[in-house]
Design an enzyme around this catalytic site. Structure first.
Site, PDB file in Angstrom:
ATOM      1  N   GLY A 231      11.131  39.470  33.659  1.00 37.60           N
ATOM      2  CA  GLY A 231      10.762  38.166  34.196  1.00 37.60           C
ATOM      3  C   GLY A 231       9.849  38.175  35.399  1.00 37.60           C
ATOM      4  N   CYS A 341       0.088  46.525  30.189  1.00 37.71           N
ATOM      5  CA  CYS A 341      -0.059  47.420  31.338  1.00 37.71           C
ATOM      6  C   CYS A 341      -0.576  48.763  30.827  1.00 37.71           C
ATOM      7  CB  CYS A 341       1.244  47.572  32.109  1.00 37.71           C
ATOM      8  SG  CYS A 341       2.657  48.116  31.139  1.00 37.71           S
TER       9      CYS A 341
END
Length: 390
Positions: A231, A341
């Site tokens: 989150g 990422c």
């Protein structure tokens, strides 16, 4: 424990990792079976192990072998630490070097040992970074910086810095995002600080913050964070303009701490279980897809040493599924921000191009590509726009 004894312990842990144990599990097991080791000893051993993991192939080359003893020897040579201080055989130190170990191997100029990157990704990284590949490899051999995100719902950068300073945590403006603060001292005290407990700051890499900025969530806008994980980006998106964020993940257990984090941050975040989104469509869908994590291999070097071409193929298939499924929830004239990422083109531009060739009515208006050479983790984001066919 003496420094030499700590290196001996690291050798044991590295051998356990080579045998298939996960790094954190191997460290935890070593600690359980050596309860005399204090917290400083355990931290030092962990640091040695992770330094070896970041330099997995070059330490083996410099140490002349694949096992933990050779890799720790290689690490000492690469960091110019006198070998005899560690390999003395005194007390709990590793045994002295044999005649064969005394010979210092030549440093390789090509392959994984030259760059400490997996063979399976070297060619695509060479194609992307060219002459900058050695610089990238060097950066990725070192520990990543610690960054904080200022929660604009609770603080300004100035007030957050002042609150952190009260607890002895020193920071400076970070790169890539206006909300980024880079920690220069007091890292271990962050989660005990008032600034953290009161929701003024969150631990988050500056590049991750930059990707959330890239999405440009608007005031009052409803945002679907399709692959929310823990989150971090949901909170960043919510804080940017007090947007309303729906956090969704295929594995809901990853979001178990998110409600408490959102409460602390004062953020509007609602959790959505898999299968509950139905026909929901929102102006912004943010999809931080599962990936190799290659942009953050400094933080998780174990992911690097276990990565191979088969894993990349699995991830590419999952990323294609994420793009197709997330796109269904974008409202007409809305946008889908696809992010990873990763610094691997196959996970980034490759997946975007595959999606655009398969699904009509979309185009990529812009993208963001960051690597550790930019001062933080590696990240990619693409802004995909949906046009109303009417």
């Amino acid at each position: 424990m003496t420094p030499a004894a700590r290196h001996a312990a690291a050798i044991e842990v590295i051998d356990a990792i080579r045998a298939g144990a996960r790094a954190e599990a191997a460290l935890k097991e070593w600690g359980r079976s050596h309860r005399f080791a204090g917290s400083k000893d355990r931290r030092a051993i962990r640091d040695i192990v992770f330094d070896v993991l970041r330099c997995w192939w070059s330490t083996a080359a410099a140490g002349g072998g694949e096992d933990g003893r050779a890799r720790v020897l290689g690490l000492l040579r690469l960091t110019d630490v006198p070998v005899e201080r560690v390999f003395s055989g005194e007390g709990h130190a590793p045994l002295p070097l044999t005649d064969a170990e005394q010979a210092v191997p030549e440093s390789p100029s090509t392959g994984p040992a030259a760059f400490d990157l997996p063979e399976s990704v070297l060619s695509m990284l060479e194609a992307r970074f060219g002459a900058d590949l050695p610089a990238l490899a060097d950066v990725m051999r070192h520990r990543a910086p610690v960054d904080l995100r200022v929660n604009l719902l609770r603080a300004t950068p100035e007030s957050a810095r002042a609150a952190l300073a009260e607890d002895g945590i020193e920071v400076e403006p970070g790169p890539l995002s206006a909300t980024a603060l880079r920690v220069t001292a007091g890292t271990r005290g962050i989660e005990r600080s008032r600034a953290y407990a009161d929701g003024l700051v969150e631990l988050q890499d500056a590049a991750s913050q930059a990707v959330a900025d890239f999405a440009e969530a608007q005031p009052g806008e409803v945002v679907l964070d399709y692959c929310a994980g823990g989150g971090g980006k949901a909170l960043a998106l919510a804080a940017r303009t007090n947007a309303q964020v729906i956090a969704h993940d295929i594995a809901p257990r990853r979001m178990k701490d998110l409600p408490e984090r959102a409460r602390r941050a004062g953020a509007q975040v609602r959790l959505a279980e898999p299968g509950t989104l139905g026909d929901l469509q929102v102006p912004l869908v943010f999809a931080d897809a599962p990936c190799s994590g290659s942009g953050s291999w400094r933080r998780d070097p174990e992911g690097k040493i276990r990565f191979d071409a088969g894993r990349l193929a699995e991830l590419n298939a999952a990323q294609d599924d994420v793009l197709r499924n997330a796109a269904r929830h974008v409202a007409p004239d809305g946008r889908l921000v696809y992010a990873t990422c990763s610094i691997l083109p196959d996970e980034n531009e490759g997946r975007v191009n595959a999606f655009l060739s398969e699904v009509a009515g979309w185009h990529c208006s812009r993208s963001l590509s960051l690597s550790p050479l930019d001062g933080a983790d590696g990240f990619f984001a693409a802004w995909l726009e949906k046009r109303d066919s009417a």
